[in-house]
Design a protein around this motif. Sequence first.
Motif, PDB file in Angstrom:
ATOM      1  N   ARG A   1       5.533  -1.218  20.758  1.00 14.04           N
ATOM      2  CA  ARG A   1       5.732  -1.858  22.056  1.00 14.04           C
ATOM      3  C   ARG A   1       7.099  -2.528  22.176  1.00 14.04           C
ATOM      4  O   ARG A   1       7.714  -2.503  23.249  1.00 14.04           O
ATOM      5  CB  ARG A   1       4.614  -2.864  22.321  1.00 14.04           C
ATOM      6  N   LEU A   2       7.581  -3.137  21.096  1.00 14.53           N
ATOM      7  CA  LEU A   2       8.906  -3.772  21.164  1.00 14.53           C
ATOM      8  C   LEU A   2      10.003  -2.728  21.400  1.00 14.53           C
ATOM      9  O   LEU A   2      10.978  -3.001  22.107  1.00 14.53           O
ATOM     10  CB  LEU A   2       9.183  -4.574  19.897  1.00 14.53           C
ATOM     11  N   ALA A   3       9.845  -1.538  20.858  1.00 13.67           N
ATOM     12  CA  ALA A   3      10.828  -0.480  21.103  1.00 13.67           C
ATOM     13  C   ALA A   3      10.611   0.177  22.466  1.00 13.67           C
ATOM     14  O   ALA A   3      11.563   0.386  23.218  1.00 13.67           O
ATOM     15  CB  ALA A   3      10.762   0.574  19.998  1.00 13.67           C
ATOM     16  N   GLY A   4       9.366   0.490  22.800  1.00 14.28           N
ATOM     17  CA  GLY A   4       9.064   1.241  24.018  1.00 14.28           C
ATOM     18  C   GLY A   4       8.993   0.436  25.294  1.00 14.28           C
ATOM     19  O   GLY A   4       9.172   0.989  26.378  1.00 14.28           O
ATOM     20  N   GLU A   5       8.745  -0.873  25.190  1.00 19.94           N
ATOM     21  CA  GLU A   5       8.602  -1.680  26.399  1.00 19.94           C
ATOM     22  C   GLU A   5       9.616  -2.810  26.499  1.00 19.94           C
ATOM     23  O   GLU A   5       9.780  -3.393  27.571  1.00 19.94           O
ATOM     24  CB  GLU A   5       7.184  -2.240  26.471  1.00 19.94           C
ATOM     25  N   ALA A   6      10.294  -3.123  25.393  1.00 19.46           N
ATOM     26  CA  ALA A   6      11.354  -4.135  25.438  1.00 19.46           C
ATOM     27  C   ALA A   6      12.710  -3.522  25.076  1.00 19.46           C
ATOM     28  O   ALA A   6      13.734  -4.184  25.205  1.00 19.46           O
ATOM     29  CB  ALA A   6      11.030  -5.302  24.508  1.00 19.46           C
ATOM     30  N   GLY A   7      12.706  -2.268  24.606  1.00 22.82           N
ATOM     31  CA  GLY A   7      13.954  -1.561  24.331  1.00 22.82           C
ATOM     32  C   GLY A   7      14.703  -2.023  23.094  1.00 22.82           C
ATOM     33  O   GLY A   7      15.913  -1.840  23.005  1.00 22.82           O
ATOM     34  N   LEU A   8      13.996  -2.575  22.117  1.00 25.44           N
ATOM     35  CA  LEU A   8      14.673  -3.073  20.916  1.00 25.44           C
ATOM     36  C   LEU A   8      14.955  -1.963  19.915  1.00 25.44           C
ATOM     37  O   LEU A   8      14.187  -1.022  19.783  1.00 25.44           O
ATOM     38  CB  LEU A   8      13.836  -4.157  20.235  1.00 25.44           C
ATOM     39  N   ARG A   9      16.059  -2.111  19.213  1.00 19.87           N
ATOM     40  CA  ARG A   9      16.429  -1.220  18.113  1.00 19.87           C
ATOM     41  C   ARG A   9      15.682  -1.659  16.849  1.00 19.87           C
ATOM     42  O   ARG A   9      15.230  -2.808  16.769  1.00 19.87           O
ATOM     43  CB  ARG A   9      17.929  -1.316  17.857  1.00 19.87           C
ATOM     44  N   PRO A  10      15.578  -0.783  15.829  1.00 22.59           N
ATOM     45  CA  PRO A  10      14.872  -1.158  14.595  1.00 22.59           C
ATOM     46  C   PRO A  10      15.379  -2.448  13.954  1.00 22.59           C
ATOM     47  O   PRO A  10      14.571  -3.312  13.571  1.00 22.59           O
ATOM     48  CB  PRO A  10      15.103   0.045  13.674  1.00 22.59           C
TER      49      PRO A  10
END
Length: 181
Positions: free
Chosen positions: A31-40
């Motif tokens: 969710r942090l990558a897919g809904e907030a757009g964060l990198r690893p």
Amino acid sequence: MSEGDPAALSEASYERLRRATETYREELVVRLAGEAGLRPAEIARVRPADVTTHDHADIAHNFLSVRDEDGEVVRDAYLPADVEHDLRQYARTVGVDAEERVVAVSPRRVQMLVADVGDRAADRTGDDALRDVSTRTLRRFFTRQLLDEGVDPRAVAAVGGWERLASLSTSQSRLVRTSAC
């Protein structure tokens, strides 16, 4: 995945991916990558203290201070309310203090978690395209969702941490057309 872009993730595929998570940590990472757009690397640095809420017109908006490797805030990412809730709930459940990392793993391990979830989703659904899901795929999904909602491309670039509009992705042809207007 969409026919026009083999790396594009549809909403239905994203939901299948989320359903394939087996732990709250996996769910939070996706969710942090897919809904907030964060990198690893950004996911690996998130702390509960980085979440802020601002009220505007009686509506609460959540933001996440995204930090670089030196701990300096480089941008504020928009954090959907249910992702903010899941982040705080996960942190409380596993006993993460406000200044501790929520997902205390390396950026490479974040990538591996997403790949594991993609493989599991492919096995469960028979959709082999899900095996190719990566954190980059999830960030593209995030970008496309915002653009489809009519968010200004400059705002998408800002919340996603891209310095230039062209950096978003050449596969985001709508972005290029919109920003040229």
